[in-house]
Scaffold this motif. Structure first.
Motif, PDB file in Angstrom:
ATOM      1  N   LEU A  31       0.871  -1.176   0.000  1.00  0.00           N
ATOM      2  CA  LEU A  31       0.000   0.000   0.000  1.00  0.00           C
ATOM      3  C   LEU A  31       0.898   1.212   0.000  1.00  0.00           C
ATOM      4  CD1 LEU A  31      -2.489  -0.950   2.837  1.00  0.00           C
ATOM      5  CD2 LEU A  31      -3.092  -0.632   0.453  1.00  0.00           C
ATOM      6  N   ILE A  32       0.318   2.357  -0.263  1.00  0.00           N
ATOM      7  CA  ILE A  32       1.094   3.578  -0.137  1.00  0.00           C
ATOM      8  C   ILE A  32       0.836   4.089   1.252  1.00  0.00           C
ATOM      9  CG2 ILE A  32       1.681   5.677  -1.351  1.00  0.00           C
ATOM     10  CD1 ILE A  32      -0.216   4.595  -3.464  1.00  0.00           C
ATOM     11  N   ARG A  33       1.727   3.761   2.141  1.00  0.00           N
ATOM     12  CA  ARG A  33       1.440   3.902   3.560  1.00  0.00           C
ATOM     13  C   ARG A  33       1.394   5.346   4.030  1.00  0.00           C
ATOM     14  NH1 ARG A  33       1.683  -0.870   5.935  1.00  0.00           N
ATOM     15  NH2 ARG A  33       2.197  -2.555   4.517  1.00  0.00           N
ATOM     16  N   GLN A  34       2.191   6.187   3.426  1.00  0.00           N
ATOM     17  CA  GLN A  34       2.297   7.558   3.945  1.00  0.00           C
ATOM     18  C   GLN A  34       1.298   8.515   3.309  1.00  0.00           C
ATOM     19  OE1 GLN A  34       3.859   7.585   6.494  1.00  0.00           O
ATOM     20  NE2 GLN A  34       5.769   6.446   6.421  1.00  0.00           N
ATOM     21  N   VAL A  35       0.287   8.011   2.660  1.00  0.00           N
ATOM     22  CA  VAL A  35      -0.766   8.891   2.155  1.00  0.00           C
ATOM     23  C   VAL A  35      -2.103   8.375   2.694  1.00  0.00           C
ATOM     24  CG1 VAL A  35       0.546   9.450   0.079  1.00  0.00           C
ATOM     25  CG2 VAL A  35      -1.162   7.657  -0.002  1.00  0.00           C
ATOM     26  N   ASP A  76      -0.997   3.674   6.771  1.00  0.00           N
ATOM     27  CA  ASP A  76      -0.109   3.044   7.739  1.00  0.00           C
ATOM     28  C   ASP A  76      -0.765   2.881   9.104  1.00  0.00           C
ATOM     29  OD1 ASP A  76       2.367   1.904   8.006  1.00  0.00           O
ATOM     30  OD2 ASP A  76       3.261   3.694   8.893  1.00  0.00           O
ATOM     31  N   ASP A  92      -7.344   8.951   7.332  1.00  0.00           N
ATOM     32  CA  ASP A  92      -6.173   8.488   8.078  1.00  0.00           C
ATOM     33  C   ASP A  92      -5.121   7.991   7.102  1.00  0.00           C
ATOM     34  OD1 ASP A  92      -7.825   8.971  10.124  1.00  0.00           O
ATOM     35  OD2 ASP A  92      -7.798   6.961  10.999  1.00  0.00           O
ATOM     36  N   LEU A  93      -3.881   7.969   7.568  1.00  0.00           N
ATOM     37  CA  LEU A  93      -2.851   7.373   6.733  1.00  0.00           C
ATOM     38  C   LEU A  93      -3.077   5.869   6.662  1.00  0.00           C
ATOM     39  CD1 LEU A  93       0.418   9.175   7.869  1.00  0.00           C
ATOM     40  CD2 LEU A  93      -1.033   9.667   5.922  1.00  0.00           C
TER      41      LEU A  93
END
Lengths: 291, 251
Positions: free
Chosen positions: B90-94, B151, B148-149
């Protein structure tokens, strides 16, 4: 007053440089240490054209944008095959090569003597020579540059860049042409550096290779990181802080010989402090902690 | 049999190891097929080769009369193949919603020219996609986490999010690599319900799974792999009682 205008112009130049770097490094995650090289290519293109060919400023800028874009593609290509630390080294190599060419191809670039007497810009009959006029030009360029950056980052294109930063394979599995994005964002970022390059060359009216060294690249990276990489406002705020910070030393009556060294220490300290207490940068999201 | 996706003699070697050894199978549209087998049987390798992440050493994959072998991964995804990964990607920081919006196909704003000259159209499509993404998140029960992020989600929620991305991509063929592994029992029911909804929507699901109960109850057909080869296939009951399957697990 002139001093203040000078500082504002510098802030504008570094805003453009670090914002364009932010596209490549902050969003797409390719930490390029070659940004000062692009900046230099832009500045030299404009300087050489106006000195040798006497062509108008606007044409010079357009040519600088094209030349920078080509160099951007050249540096972007290795990013397709190598990642992370290895890419940093590849970009670093480009930076060194570019500096060496500026410094050693004396018959073309005049080498370390630099290029003096670069004519002042003339835009549609508007002769730009005084500080306020240069500031106005800076503001115009800065607005154009930041609008382009914002359009890119706040779009599906920018979202894909972030996906590439976080996980290339995931982006691929969702059907994103990762190679195309990497090359194109490099080209755009390099093209944008032509603006501050042209501005710097004509504003100072003298350029030499020492303005486009690795140190300069690192300074641009510091602005981006301290301000907040991967955030639109990060480099904007970072440029203001990092250009103003060393100026404060003047007011405490520090002799120039000490202040110059202290400036380097200050940048280093600011970076360390940032890594310790705000790794996401001044404007980063509080819940983002980069690994 | 509907020859919607046909795999013939697919081979993939890693050095001397045959991860896929003349692997052949076919899938009909709308089927839910379980891919089972011991560790190292080549199940994930099959997904990687099918998705173009790994080049095949030989064989062919025909999907809706298109040859997939030799195509780049993003082209294959464009044909309508989506996948999830065993180790969550996943794109964790978005934010969560950005992950879903990333997965939509054919976004004009992903290309620079429309971005420069057709901004209105890009904006319109973007807000439309935003609504669609919210609807998908609501469906998988992650609506309140939208900002939410990624992550910050729990493991099970992240698995749901990857499923949401598959739904958003609107792919016809979904390759799911252990969608239930490590997920809490409550979450398993939610994931299974989403899988059934996808089946009812006419999607084809190929699922790597180890949970026997799920295999018996949810899959139309099961393919059993070992050492890169297809050992047997058939209804879950048949495969379960096949002596070769029992042997493979006991050896």
């Amino acid at each position: 007053m002139e001093y203040l205008l000078h500082i504002l112009i510098l802030i504008g130049i570094y805003m453009m440089l670090s914002s364009s770097l932010n596209l490549v490094a902050g969003y797409a995650g390719m930490l390029s240490i070659a940004h000062a090289a692009f900046y230099g290519v832009g500045a030299y293109t404009v300087a050489l054209m106006s000195l040798n060919l006497g062509t108008p400023f606007l044409l010079n800028i357009i040519c600088a944008i094209v030349v920078c874009g080509l160099f951007g593609a050249v540096v972007g290509i290795p990013s397709l095959r190598i990642k992370d630390d290895y890419f940093i080294i590849a970009a670093f190599a480009f930076q060194i090569i570019a500096f060496s060419i500026m410094n050693n191809w004396v018959s073309f670039t005049k080498g370390p003597m630099g290029l003096p007497g670069i004519p002042q810009p003339n835009l549609f009959g508007w002769e730009i020579s005084s500080y306020p006029e240069f500031l106005l030009l800076t503001v115009i360029m800065c607005v154009v540059c930041l609008l382009i950056c914002r359009r890119i980052t706040h779009s599906p294109y920018g979202r894909v860049l972030q996906a590439i930063r976080e996980d290339e394979d995931f982006a691929l599995s969702l059907g994103k042409n990762v190679a195309g994005y990497k090359i194109s964002v490099f080209v755009i970022a390099a093209m944008l550096t032509a603006l501050p390059g042209a501005l710097y060359a004509t504003y100072i009216s003298y350029i030499d290779p020492s303005s486009f060294t690795v140190d300069e690249s690192i300074f641009i990276i510091s602005i981006m990181i301290i301000g907040g990489a991967g955030r639109f406002l990060g480099p904007v705020l970072g440029a203001i802080v990092l250009v103003l910070l060393p100026e404060l030393l003047r007011f405490v009556g520090m002799p120039n010989s000490i202040a110059a060294n202290l400036r380097q220490i200050l940048y280093g300290a600011a970076l360390v402090a940032c890594m310790l207490w705000r790794p996401q940068g001044l404007v980063g999201r509080a819940d983002v902690l980069r690994k | 049999m509907n020859q919607w996706l046909t795999v013939e003699n697919l081979s993939k070697r890693f050095g001397g190891i045959h991860a896929l050894d003349s692997f052949s199978c076919h899938f009909g549209q709308g089927e839910v097929v379980g891919l089972i087998g011991p560790n190292g049987a080549g199940k994930t390798t099959f997904f990687n080769v099918l998705g173009g992440m790994l080049p095949a050493d030989g064989g062919s994959i025909r999907f809706c009369s298109k040859q997939l072998v030799g195509q780049s991964p993003h082209r294959i995804a464009h044909f309508g193949v989506a996948r999830t990964f065993q180790n969550l990607r996943l794109i964790r920081q978005v934010p969560v919603i950005e992950n879903v919006m990333l997965a939509f196909r054919h976004q004009s704003g992903e290309h620079l020219v429309p971005l420069a000259i057709r901004w209105k159209k890009v904006r319109a499509q973007e807000s439309e996609n935003h609504e669609k993404a919210l609807a998908i998140l609501k469906k998988v029960g992650l609506l309140e986490k939208a900002d939410d992020l990624a992550d910050a989600l729990s493991y099970g929620q992240q698995k749901l999010l990857t499923l949401a991305c598959c739904i958003a991509s609107d792919a016809d063929l979904l390759l799911l690599d252990e969608p239930l592994a490590g997920v809490s029992p409550v979450m398993i029911d939610i994931v299974l319900e989403k899988l059934r909804e996808l089946k009812n929507a006419g999607k084809t699901l190929v699922v790597i799974e180890h949970n026997l109960e799920v295999i018996m109850n949810e899959f139309d057909r099961v393919i059993f792999m070992d050492s890169g080869r297809k050992v047997c296939e058939g209804l879950p009951d048949e495969v379960r009682n096949d002596p070769r399957v029992i042997e493979a697990y006991l050896k």
